[in-house]
Design an enzyme around this catalytic site. Structure first.
Site, mmCIF file in Angstrom:
data_model
loop_
_atom_site.group_PDB
_atom_site.id
_atom_site.type_symbol
_atom_site.label_atom_id
_atom_site.label_comp_id
_atom_site.label_asym_id
_atom_site.label_seq_id
_atom_site.Cartn_x
_atom_site.Cartn_y
_atom_site.Cartn_z
ATOM 1 N N LEU A 136 0.848 -1.189 0.000
ATOM 2 C CA LEU A 136 0.000 0.000 0.000
ATOM 3 C C LEU A 136 0.881 1.236 0.000
ATOM 4 C CD1 LEU A 136 -2.694 -0.921 2.709
ATOM 5 C CD2 LEU A 136 -2.817 -1.272 0.227
ATOM 6 N N ASP A 137 0.386 2.319 -0.603
ATOM 7 C CA ASP A 137 1.081 3.599 -0.518
ATOM 8 C C ASP A 137 1.205 4.012 0.948
ATOM 9 O OD1 ASP A 137 1.053 3.638 -3.274
ATOM 10 O OD2 ASP A 137 -0.730 4.898 -3.400
ATOM 11 N N ARG A 138 2.181 4.841 1.229
ATOM 12 C CA ARG A 138 2.432 5.278 2.600
ATOM 13 C C ARG A 138 1.170 5.799 3.283
ATOM 14 N NH1 ARG A 138 6.701 7.051 5.710
ATOM 15 N NH2 ARG A 138 8.166 6.585 4.014
ATOM 16 N N ARG A 238 -5.993 5.933 -7.378
ATOM 17 C CA ARG A 238 -5.775 7.378 -7.344
ATOM 18 C C ARG A 238 -5.746 7.967 -8.752
ATOM 19 N NH1 ARG A 238 -0.437 7.770 -3.781
ATOM 20 N NH2 ARG A 238 -0.860 10.020 -3.989
#
Length: 294
Positions: A136-138, A238
């Protein structure tokens, strides 16, 4: 420390199979992994060492002793709390908080989720390396899957390639976003190593918005989206929502309104066959407080 061990009984249908065929077909061991087992592990038949070319008979007990696993030399074990949703001999399912990277980087080598998992392994005496299945993205919160050992990781990778891991996300986007499927290729932008965009020469990316309902928050209409990923491109949700003209709330990289200190995206659940039993399992990560907008 001992590595992972797997034991199975040869069935009538497998009578006269060679050990190598039994390992790759019945046990799902890759040929590359089988070579490693030959050199650094062992295969036993009824308690005795056996060659991969030997023939098995119905009722034989085959035990595979996998090589010991060691993390990368530069991987730092960080001590700290983990929100563990599920754990067995094959899987570790963790709820990642926002603001934490999934894997370490050169600039941030020791406080990623993977570092904390390695710290947990060391604390519990778990003798495996880190095998992360989904990153997952930060600033994306939620469910992250770790395969406990190489065989589990191999089977999970096969499931990913066969699109057998069903991942659902919850997201907030401004305006009214109807349920739909977005099938648009994604590639890197020309001006940034990090940013992605919809572009014809990108990799195929498919995002399914399964359900959408509107709520009122921040003095405007916002859509709460239930999203299923068919592919797993970097920043896929996104980028696709920005392409629709509805960038995620808080996602300033893709022109989202800075109404939250991070993008409003949460990895909510995963459904897939268990790598050991094939039984369909489901794991869920509750929506964190900062995304409870109702």
């Amino acid at each position: 420390m001992n590595g992972f061990q797997l034991q199975q009984t040869v069935s009538k249908a497998e009578d006269t199979w060679r050990v190598s065929h039994f390992c790759t077909t019945r046990l799902g061991i890759s040929r590359k992994m089988l070579v490693s087992i030959k050199h650094h592990g062992d295969i036993l038949r009824n308690g005795q060492h056996v060659n991969v070319h030997d023939v098995l008979r119905e009722g034989d007990e085959v035990q595979v002793l996998f090589p010991e696993e060691t993390p990368a030399e530069d991987m730092i074990a960080t001590q700290g709390e983990l929100d563990i949703l599920f754990e067995d001999d094959w899987l570790l399912v963790v709820n990642k908080p926002p603001g934490m990277a999934s894997i370490p980087s050169r600039l941030h080598p020791e406080r990623s989720l993977s570092n904390y998992v390695l710290g947990y392994y060391r604390q519990q005496g778990i003798p495996y390396a880190i095998h992360i299945v989904n990153r997952l993205d930060r600033d994306t919160s939620g469910l992250v899957l770790f395969a406990k050992h190489g065989l589990a990781h191999h089977r999970m990778s096969q499931m990913q390639q066969a699109n057998q891991i069903e991942r659902h996300y919850l997201a907030y986007a401004p305006g009214t976003v109807p349920a739909q499927t977005i099938d648009q290729p994604i590639g890197q932008t020309d001006h940034s190593f990090m940013e992605r965009m919809v572009r014809p020469d990108g990799q195929r990316a498919v995002t399914h918005i399964l359900n959408s309902r509107t709520i009122e928050a921040f003095n405007q209409t916002i859509s709460l989206l239930d999203i299923r990923l068919e592919t797993g491109r970097t920043h896929q949700i996104r980028v696709h929502l920005a392409f629709l003209g509805h960038p995620l709330i808080g996602d300033t990289m893709y022109s989202g309104e800075p109404l939250l200190p991070r993008q409003a995206l949460h990895s909510a659940s995963a459904v897939f066959p268990h790598p050991a039993t094939g039984e369909r399992v489901r794991f869920e990560a509750p929506l964190p407080e900062d995304l409870r907008l109702e």
